[in-house]
Each structure stands twice: as C-alpha cells, then as structure tokens.
Design a protein around this motif. Structure first.
Motif, mmCIF file in Angstrom:
data_model
loop_
_atom_site.group_PDB
_atom_site.id
_atom_site.type_symbol
_atom_site.label_atom_id
_atom_site.label_comp_id
_atom_site.label_asym_id
_atom_site.label_seq_id
_atom_site.Cartn_x
_atom_site.Cartn_y
_atom_site.Cartn_z
ATOM 1 N N ARG A 37 0.801 -1.214 0.000
ATOM 2 C CA ARG A 37 0.000 0.000 0.000
ATOM 3 C C ARG A 37 0.839 1.272 0.000
ATOM 4 O O ARG A 37 1.981 1.282 0.446
ATOM 5 C CB ARG A 37 -0.942 0.009 1.213
ATOM 6 N N HIS A 39 0.987 5.164 1.454
ATOM 7 C CA HIS A 39 0.523 5.947 2.594
ATOM 8 C C HIS A 39 1.033 7.379 2.485
ATOM 9 O O HIS A 39 2.034 7.648 1.817
ATOM 10 C CB HIS A 39 1.012 5.334 3.909
ATOM 11 N N ALA A 56 -8.522 4.921 -0.442
ATOM 12 C CA ALA A 56 -8.054 3.719 -1.136
ATOM 13 C C ALA A 56 -9.249 3.176 -1.912
ATOM 14 O O ALA A 56 -10.004 2.318 -1.430
ATOM 15 C CB ALA A 56 -7.524 2.699 -0.140
ATOM 16 N N PRO A 62 -3.985 -1.906 -4.629
ATOM 17 C CA PRO A 62 -3.804 -1.366 -3.279
ATOM 18 C C PRO A 62 -2.733 -0.286 -3.173
ATOM 19 O O PRO A 62 -2.733 0.480 -2.214
ATOM 20 C CB PRO A 62 -3.442 -2.603 -2.451
ATOM 21 N N SER A 63 -1.835 -0.230 -4.147
ATOM 22 C CA SER A 63 -0.772 0.780 -4.084
ATOM 23 C C SER A 63 -1.229 2.158 -4.541
ATOM 24 O O SER A 63 -0.508 3.147 -4.388
ATOM 25 C CB SER A 63 0.428 0.343 -4.935
ATOM 26 N N LEU A 65 -3.324 5.415 -4.179
ATOM 27 C CA LEU A 65 -4.025 6.217 -3.179
ATOM 28 C C LEU A 65 -4.561 7.482 -3.853
ATOM 29 O O LEU A 65 -3.854 8.116 -4.640
ATOM 30 C CB LEU A 65 -3.060 6.594 -2.053
#
Length: 292
Positions: A37, A39, A56, A62-63, A65
């Motif tokens: 992920r 952040h 998300a 998932p990477s 954002l």
C-alpha cells in the motif's frame, strides 16, 4: 457527490475588486510505499487549500491512493500565489484531483499564480488531474508545473479550461499562461510546453476553438512499457462530443493529447477515459470510478 460550478452572480450585481494583498497558499504532500500500500508521509496544507483523508478506492490496486485537493476560498482571485509540491516515493502511486472546477475571478490586471513541483522516484506513479479552470471575464492566470521523473516512473498531467461570463455578455477573460517542464532524474529536459493566450483571441465567431466549450491538454510521460499505446489512445472521444489529437512527445518521453469538448460533462468523460487507460497500462487493472 456531483460537482457543480458555484452559484453565479446576478447580472445586476456590481463587482468589487478584492482588497490588496496576495494570498500565499501552500500544499505539500509526500506519498510512500509500505508493503502493498501507499501511505501519506509528510503533509502541509495552508489556506485556501484543504485536504480531507486519503481514499483507497481501488481494491485491485492497493498501491494507488487518491487525494482530493480542495479549496475553501471559492476560486482564484487577483494576485493569488498558490504553490504545490508532490513527492511520490519508490513504487508508490497516487491520484491527486480536485473536488470540482475552479473559478478564476476577475483579476483586475493582477495575475493569479499557481506553481506545482513534482518529484517521482523509481517506479512511482502519479496522476494529477484537476478539474478545469473556469475563466470569468477579466481572469488572468499563470500556471507553472515542473516535474522530475526517475526511471520506471509514470506521470499523467491534465490541464483544462472553459470560458464563462455570468452576465452572458460574451466578455473575455484577460489571459491564460501555462508552462510545463519535465526532466529526468539527472535533470535532462525531456519536454517543455508553453501556452500563452489572450481571452480576446477566443472571443466571437472567429475563435479558433469554434463552438467547443472546454479545451484540455494532457501529458502521459514515463516508462514506455507502462504507458498506453497510440492505438489505445486513438479510441478517445466521440465526434459529436469531443475531438482529440495525439502527439508523440520529444525524446521518447510519452504522449501529448489535446482535446476540445462540447461541455464540462464531455470534458470530464475524456479525462476519465484517459485516466483509466493510464492506470490499466501501469497496473493492468481498471480503476474504480472517482465520484465528485
């Protein structure tokens, strides 16, 4: 939510210049990859910018954002000086967009200035896709974007504008200037693009954009194996709603796309389609819908 332009001033209202004194807003954001992920790392947001929590939105990616860069001021005003810096770390991915179109009010001869600095580390991905500027009569705006890309990184830039006169008197904006410079990690210039246009040049039946309402420019730059093909890009647009032209950028940097759209909905459609193509090429998955 569905985004709308702000309520427009009555034709009987008398416009008043803002008080003297520039607003110096700052938006700084860094994204970093931790496991699968991305952040938020460092962030600094000052008025008139505003940022809510990140989203998300893409379960299959998932990477990636998503951040909405918002404004609490009602648009751009004379002598505004707003700056942004976006740092995306190795393997991280971000999508930075806005909550709605941005009105540029009458600047009374004092240009509103926006600068954006972008740094992408190896394998990073960033889509910076603000909604269009809406240029009111007398609007004067300068946008400068500088980006630096490490190997394997991908950058999608979007820049669009529309014209609007709340009093329906066909009064032009003053001027719009936009400059983009993209360099590699060693500082070598890959792409430079300059726009300098006066509102009077787009007024009346002789306007080079004709009856089209929104003008959009896009750049897709980075690792060739993570960019859409020219054949995929050729499918953008519908003749009655949008027209698009595709150009290979110098130094093998990627693709440039220019678009004319019939209205804001059509412009958003082609921007969404191009964003989807960029995400699929970089990650092999379709992105989720970005709601506004």
């Amino acid at each position: 939510m569905i985004s709308h332009w702000p309520q427009l001033r009555s034709e009987h209202a008398t416009p008043h210049p803002r008080q003297a004194g520039a607003r110096n807003g700052r938006f700084e954001l860094s994204l970093s990859r931790h496991g699968a992920r991305t952040h938020i790392g460092r962030q600094y947001v000052s008025y008139p910018f505003h940022m809510t929590r990140p989203f998300a939105l893409d379960v299959a990616i998932p990477s990636l954002l998503t951040v909405y860069q918002q404004s609490s001021s009602g648009g751009l005003y004379r002598d505004d000086r707003l700056s942004s810096r976006l740092d995306v770390g190795t393997g991280a991915a971000g999508h930075v967009t806005t909550q709605a179109a941005t009105v540029v009010h009458d600047c009374y001869g004092q240009v509103a200035r926006q600068t954006t600095e972008i740094v992408l580390q190896e394998g990073a991905f960033l889509a910076l896709t603000p909604d269009p500027l809406v240029l009111f009569p007398g609007a004067a705006c300068s946008n400068i974007t500088q980006a630096r890309l490490a190997p394997g990184a991908v950058l999608l830039l979007s820049d669009a504008f529309a014209l609007h006169d709340p009093q329906a008197r066909n009064r032009p904006f003053e001027k719009l200037q936009a400059k983009v410079e993209i360099r590699d990690a060693d500082g070598r210039l890959l792409v430079r693009d300059n726009l300098d246009i006066a509102g009077a040049d787009l007024a009346g039946p002789a306007s080079p954009v004709g009856a089209w309402k929104v003008v959009s420019s896009f750049m897709l730059v980075g690792a060739p194996d993570r960019l859409p093909t020219v054949d995929e890009l050729a499918g953008l647009g519908r003749a009655e709603r949008q027209v698009a032209g595709i150009t290979a950028l110098p130094n093998g940097a990627g693709w440039g796309v220019r678009c004319l759209a019939a209205d804001a909905i059509a412009a958003r459609g082609i921007a969404n389609d191009l964003f989807a193509l960029a995400v699929v090429a970089a990650f092999g998955q379709q992105p989720a819908r970005r709601r506004k």
